[in-house]
Write a protein that holds these residues in place. Structure first.
Motif, PDB file in Angstrom:
ATOM      1  N   ASP A 114       0.836  -1.205   0.000  1.00 23.66           N
ATOM      2  CA  ASP A 114       0.000   0.000   0.000  1.00 23.66           C
ATOM      3  C   ASP A 114       0.870   1.255   0.000  1.00 23.66           C
ATOM      4  O   ASP A 114       1.886   1.334   0.708  1.00 23.66           O
ATOM      5  CB  ASP A 114      -0.916   0.006   1.233  1.00 23.66           C
ATOM      6  CG  ASP A 114      -1.914  -1.143   1.220  1.00 23.66           C
ATOM      7  OD1 ASP A 114      -2.341  -1.548   0.119  1.00 23.66           O
ATOM      8  OD2 ASP A 114      -2.253  -1.641   2.311  1.00 23.66           O
ATOM      9  N   HIS A 115       0.451   2.248  -0.778  1.00 26.96           N
ATOM     10  CA  HIS A 115       1.095   3.570  -0.816  1.00 26.96           C
ATOM     11  C   HIS A 115       2.592   3.477  -1.139  1.00 26.96           C
ATOM     12  O   HIS A 115       3.384   4.293  -0.662  1.00 26.96           O
ATOM     13  CB  HIS A 115       0.928   4.300   0.534  1.00 26.96           C
ATOM     14  CG  HIS A 115      -0.502   4.449   0.961  1.00 26.96           C
ATOM     15  ND1 HIS A 115      -1.403   5.245   0.285  1.00 26.96           N
ATOM     16  CD2 HIS A 115      -1.182   3.895   2.003  1.00 26.96           C
ATOM     17  CE1 HIS A 115      -2.582   5.180   0.887  1.00 26.96           C
ATOM     18  NE2 HIS A 115      -2.475   4.376   1.933  1.00 26.96           N
ATOM     19  N   GLN A 144       2.519   7.273   6.327  1.00 27.70           N
ATOM     20  CA  GLN A 144       1.557   6.224   6.013  1.00 27.70           C
ATOM     21  C   GLN A 144       2.090   4.917   6.600  1.00 27.70           C
ATOM     22  O   GLN A 144       3.240   4.556   6.349  1.00 27.70           O
ATOM     23  CB  GLN A 144       1.384   6.075   4.499  1.00 27.70           C
ATOM     24  CG  GLN A 144       0.877   7.310   3.781  1.00 27.70           C
ATOM     25  CD  GLN A 144      -0.634   7.440   3.925  1.00 27.70           C
ATOM     26  OE1 GLN A 144      -1.278   6.604   4.531  1.00 27.70           O
ATOM     27  NE2 GLN A 144      -1.182   8.518   3.405  1.00 27.70           N
ATOM     28  N   THR A 154       1.672  -1.263   5.096  1.00 26.06           N
ATOM     29  CA  THR A 154       0.665  -2.332   5.055  1.00 26.06           C
ATOM     30  C   THR A 154       0.620  -2.923   3.652  1.00 26.06           C
ATOM     31  O   THR A 154       1.214  -2.385   2.710  1.00 26.06           O
ATOM     32  CB  THR A 154      -0.740  -1.795   5.413  1.00 26.06           C
ATOM     33  OG1 THR A 154      -1.106  -0.777   4.452  1.00 26.06           O
ATOM     34  CG2 THR A 154      -0.784  -1.215   6.809  1.00 26.06           C
ATOM     35  N   SER A 206      -2.209  -4.976   0.767  1.00 25.38           N
ATOM     36  CA  SER A 206      -3.543  -5.440   0.401  1.00 25.38           C
ATOM     37  C   SER A 206      -3.387  -6.772  -0.336  1.00 25.38           C
ATOM     38  O   SER A 206      -2.417  -6.968  -1.081  1.00 25.38           O
ATOM     39  CB  SER A 206      -4.243  -4.425  -0.500  1.00 25.38           C
ATOM     40  OG  SER A 206      -4.456  -3.210   0.196  1.00 25.38           O
ATOM     41  N   LYS A 249      -8.128  -2.685  -2.184  1.00 17.79           N
ATOM     42  CA  LYS A 249      -7.637  -1.307  -2.255  1.00 17.79           C
ATOM     43  C   LYS A 249      -8.795  -0.317  -2.103  1.00 17.79           C
ATOM     44  O   LYS A 249      -8.702   0.669  -1.351  1.00 17.79           O
ATOM     45  CB  LYS A 249      -6.937  -1.070  -3.606  1.00 17.79           C
ATOM     46  CG  LYS A 249      -5.645  -1.834  -3.798  1.00 17.79           C
ATOM     47  CD  LYS A 249      -4.514  -1.224  -2.999  1.00 17.79           C
ATOM     48  CE  LYS A 249      -3.188  -1.866  -3.385  1.00 17.79           C
ATOM     49  NZ  LYS A 249      -2.078  -1.326  -2.575  1.00 17.79           N
ATOM     50  N   ARG A 264      -7.655  -0.542   1.868  1.00 18.95           N
ATOM     51  CA  ARG A 264      -6.308  -1.138   1.973  1.00 18.95           C
ATOM     52  C   ARG A 264      -6.114  -1.877   3.301  1.00 18.95           C
ATOM     53  O   ARG A 264      -6.973  -1.883   4.147  1.00 18.95           O
ATOM     54  CB  ARG A 264      -5.217  -0.068   1.778  1.00 18.95           C
ATOM     55  CG  ARG A 264      -5.230   0.599   0.401  1.00 18.95           C
ATOM     56  CD  ARG A 264      -4.125   1.631   0.286  1.00 18.95           C
ATOM     57  NE  ARG A 264      -3.987   2.112  -1.079  1.00 18.95           N
ATOM     58  CZ  ARG A 264      -4.716   3.086  -1.609  1.00 18.95           C
ATOM     59  NH1 ARG A 264      -5.628   3.711  -0.865  1.00 18.95           N
ATOM     60  NH2 ARG A 264      -4.547   3.460  -2.861  1.00 18.95           N
ATOM     61  N   ASN A 265      -4.941  -2.526   3.400  1.00 14.13           N
ATOM     62  CA  ASN A 265      -4.585  -3.292   4.600  1.00 14.13           C
ATOM     63  C   ASN A 265      -5.661  -4.321   4.928  1.00 14.13           C
ATOM     64  O   ASN A 265      -6.076  -4.472   6.074  1.00 14.13           O
ATOM     65  CB  ASN A 265      -4.367  -2.361   5.801  1.00 14.13           C
ATOM     66  CG  ASN A 265      -3.736  -3.102   6.983  1.00 14.13           C
ATOM     67  OD1 ASN A 265      -3.061  -4.114   6.792  1.00 14.13           O
ATOM     68  ND2 ASN A 265      -3.975  -2.616   8.192  1.00 14.13           N
TER      69      ASN A 265
END
Length: 324
Positions: free
Chosen positions: A182-183, A260, A263, A265, A294, A298-299
């Motif tokens: 993620d990110h 952020q 994490t 997904s 997502k 997310r996560n």
């Protein structure tokens, strides 16, 4: 490393001559005696040998039939075999070469010549070993992602196709997990690609450790990974996904300075094994589930179920009873 040899002859006196030939060459440092092919094979099963010296005595070509068995095993047929037969036993000498012996000598061959021939054959054996290792290293490099050490996309494609065929043949289920960081673009843009690479390497270690021995972890591309799980249904795949989330949370403590949190997904697709499913469709379904995760914040993990009548329907768009 010591050069080890196996000596084969039914005659004790001939075994002595073989031992003298090996010792006289100055190459053989350890030798075991065998009076029958069966004893030779038993010793080969138990350990490594660099060379086989065989005495034929007055025996004919039929005494060399054991060379056929030796040739059937890849690890055995690479061992140089030197046969000692009298110079007037032409039929036996020719049979030895035709059956795979690399040299045919006699006990009257001058000792320096025996030493030179044995030395050359052992050198060739070592060259073959190095060549084989180089080929294995090249194959491993060709199938491995250089950054993370995981299997690469090319190997993933081949493995998924193989697993799909196995599932269709045996009826065993299997699952595919697509894991996306993620990110990750924010990580690269904020902290640079070097730290981004470090994050990918750390996540790859988590995936490798979380997977079972039968599972395979791949770098699918960029910040996306794939896990191929043979003999695994949805509930078991969920267990692995939950373990990954838990271990990524532990890993994230090393990056708690990130604005952020670190994490991943996860999207899961599962083939029940009841019917053959194209690998491309399995990827598509896992991808749909991943993007549903997502979109939902997310996560998290989302699952696509193949039982839905429209195979193009994503996990995000499917009715709630088709999602987990």
């Amino acid at each position: 490393m010591k050069t080890s040899a196996l000596l084969l002859s039914p005659s004790p006196s001939e075994l002595d001559l073989l031992a003298m030939a090996g010792a006289g060459s100055g190459l053989v440092e350890a030798a075991l005696r065998c009076t029958s092919p069966e004893q030779l094979f038993d010793l080969l099963e138990k350990g490594r040998s660099d060379l086989i010296l065989c005495g034929c005595g007055e025996q004919g070509p039929e005494a060399l039939s054991w060379l056929k068995t030796l040739a059937k095993r890849e690890s055995w047929r690479e061992i140089p075999v030197v046969v000692f037969a009298a110079e007037d036993r032409l039929e036996t000498r020719i049979a030895a070469l035709e059956l795979g012996a690399c040299e045919v000598l006699s006990f009257t061959t001058p000792e320096p010549e025996i030493a030179a021939r044995l030395r050359r054959r052992l050198q060739q054996r070592e060259e073959l070993r190095r060549l084989k290792k180089s080929r294995e290293d090249l194959a491993r490099v060709a199938l491995t992602d250089g950054l993370t050490g995981l299997c690469n996309r090319a190997f993933f494609d081949a493995s998924l196709e193989s697993e799909a065929a196995r599932s269709a043949r045996t009826g065993a289920p299997y699952s595919l997990l697509l894991v996306d960081v993620d990110h990750f673009k924010w990580v690269n843009d904020t902290y640079g690609h070097q730290l981004g690479d470090t994050v990918l390497q750390a996540i790859a270690r988590v995936l490798r450790q979380a997977a079972r021995k039968s599972d395979m972890a791949f770098r699918y591309g960029g910040e996306e990974f794939a896990l191929l799980l043979p003999d695994t249904d949805v509930p078991k795949a969920q267990v692995l996904a939950a373990r990954i989330h838990h271990e990524i949370a532990d890993l994230a403590t090393a990056y708690k300075h990130f604005r952020q949190p670190l994490t991943v997904s996860i999207g899961i697709s599962c083939c029940s094994g009841e019917k053959e499913v194209e690998p491309a469709l399995i990827i598509e379904q896992a991808d749909c589930a991943l993007y549903a995760a997502k979109r939902k914040g997310r996560n998290r993990t989302e699952i696509f179920h193949f039982g839905h009548p429209d195979p193009r329907l994503s996990a995000a768009e499917a009715p709630s009873d088709l999602r987990m």
